[in-house]
Scaffold this active site. Sequence first.
Site, PDB file in Angstrom:
ATOM      1  CE  LYS A 110      -9.917   4.034   7.249  1.00  0.00           C
ATOM      2  NZ  LYS A 110     -10.399   2.669   6.935  1.00  0.00           N
ATOM      3  CG  ASP A 147      -9.056   0.696  10.240  1.00  0.00           C
ATOM      4  OD1 ASP A 147      -9.780   1.358   9.483  1.00  0.00           O
ATOM      5  OD2 ASP A 147      -9.505  -0.106  11.085  1.00  0.00           O
ATOM      6  N   GLY A 154       0.760  -1.249   0.000  1.00  0.00           N
ATOM      7  CA  GLY A 154       0.000   0.000   0.000  1.00  0.00           C
ATOM      8  C   GLY A 154       0.787   1.293   0.000  1.00  0.00           C
TER       9      GLY A 154
HETATM   10  P1  5GP Z   1      -5.023  -1.806  10.996  1.00  0.00           P
HETATM   11  O1  5GP Z   1      -4.122  -2.942  11.330  1.00  0.00           O
HETATM   12  O2  5GP Z   1      -4.509  -0.467  11.457  1.00  0.00           O
HETATM   13  O3  5GP Z   1      -6.442  -2.041  11.451  1.00  0.00           O
HETATM   14  O4  5GP Z   1      -5.163  -1.756   9.439  1.00  0.00           O
HETATM   15  C1  5GP Z   1      -4.101  -1.418   8.693  1.00  0.00           C
HETATM   16  C2  5GP Z   1      -4.062  -2.132   7.374  1.00  0.00           C
HETATM   17  O5  5GP Z   1      -5.380  -2.473   6.899  1.00  0.00           O
HETATM   18  C3  5GP Z   1      -3.481  -1.197   6.363  1.00  0.00           C
HETATM   19  O6  5GP Z   1      -2.090  -1.422   6.233  1.00  0.00           O
HETATM   20  C4  5GP Z   1      -4.247  -1.530   5.128  1.00  0.00           C
HETATM   21  O7  5GP Z   1      -3.580  -2.567   4.455  1.00  0.00           O
HETATM   22  C5  5GP Z   1      -5.578  -2.029   5.606  1.00  0.00           C
HETATM   23  N1  5GP Z   1      -6.580  -0.952   5.606  1.00  0.00           N
HETATM   24  C6  5GP Z   1      -7.089  -0.287   6.673  1.00  0.00           C
HETATM   25  N2  5GP Z   1      -7.985   0.621   6.293  1.00  0.00           N
HETATM   26  C7  5GP Z   1      -8.058   0.544   4.942  1.00  0.00           C
HETATM   27  C8  5GP Z   1      -8.821   1.253   3.947  1.00  0.00           C
HETATM   28  O8  5GP Z   1      -9.634   2.153   4.204  1.00  0.00           O
HETATM   29  N3  5GP Z   1      -8.600   0.895   2.652  1.00  0.00           N
HETATM   30  C9  5GP Z   1      -7.718  -0.074   2.293  1.00  0.00           C
HETATM   31  N4  5GP Z   1      -7.578  -0.330   0.995  1.00  0.00           N
HETATM   32  N5  5GP Z   1      -6.982  -0.762   3.198  1.00  0.00           N
HETATM   33  C10 5GP Z   1      -7.156  -0.445   4.509  1.00  0.00           C
HETATM   34 MG    MG Z   2      -0.822  -1.187   4.534  1.00  0.00          MG
END
Ligand code: 5GP
Ligand code: MG
Length: 179
Positions: A134, A106, A48
């Site tokens: 977020k 996220d 990403g």
């Molecule tokens: P976390 O572990 O912080 O919940 O999520 C992080 C990972 O989830 C990011 O590296 C990404 O790969 C994916 N992710 C989280 N939110 C989004 C989003 O709104 N769109 C996309 N495409 N991927 C997301």
């Molecule tokens: Mg990512």
Amino acid sequence: MKKVIIQDKEFKMSILYVNIKRSIERMAFDINQDYEDKEILFISILNGSFMFASDLVRKIKGPCQISFVKLSSYVNGESMGTVSELIGLNEDISGQHVIILEDIIDSGMTIEGVYNRLKKQKPASLKIATLLFKPQAFQKSLKIDYIGIEMPNGFLVGYGLDYNGYGRNYEDIYSLNEL
Ligand code: 5GP
Ligand code: MG
């Protein structure tokens, strides 16, 4: 308003590239000030963050290096839990000033895992820069040092972010149209 369709989903325009670019320039300005006399090793988390990393490092003035890592999830035979491993980091980061580059944070689960793994390798300093954050979804106490744009909860694509592998190529960021 501009819309894109990826597979079964419709996404609407959310952040124009001019605004992404402006946020990245502001982050680079802060990093340039904070690391004026220090060499930086950027560690970009694939897939990403490739566009973000590419735009950000072009605005860094001092000497720096960049390396790319990937998280691979595999099912651990013993615990049957899902374990993710950092792959692709070949250099010794001990004693280096490291900044992790992430596309989006996220819940914070992913970045916390990466942070703790890298911390074990004893870098001189370790900071986090994320293009998107977020705040309402974030569940960790980890400090996020550099944030580009704060966003409400909702699924985003474009500028490196995908939906089922598609949409990474868009220059602007789109959000899932829930209607
Ligand atoms: P976390 O572990 O912080 O919940 O999520 C992080 C990972 O989830 C990011 O590296 C990404 O790969 C994916 N992710 C989280 N939110 C989004 C989003 O709104 N769109 C996309 N495409 N991927 C997301
Ligand atoms: Mg990512």
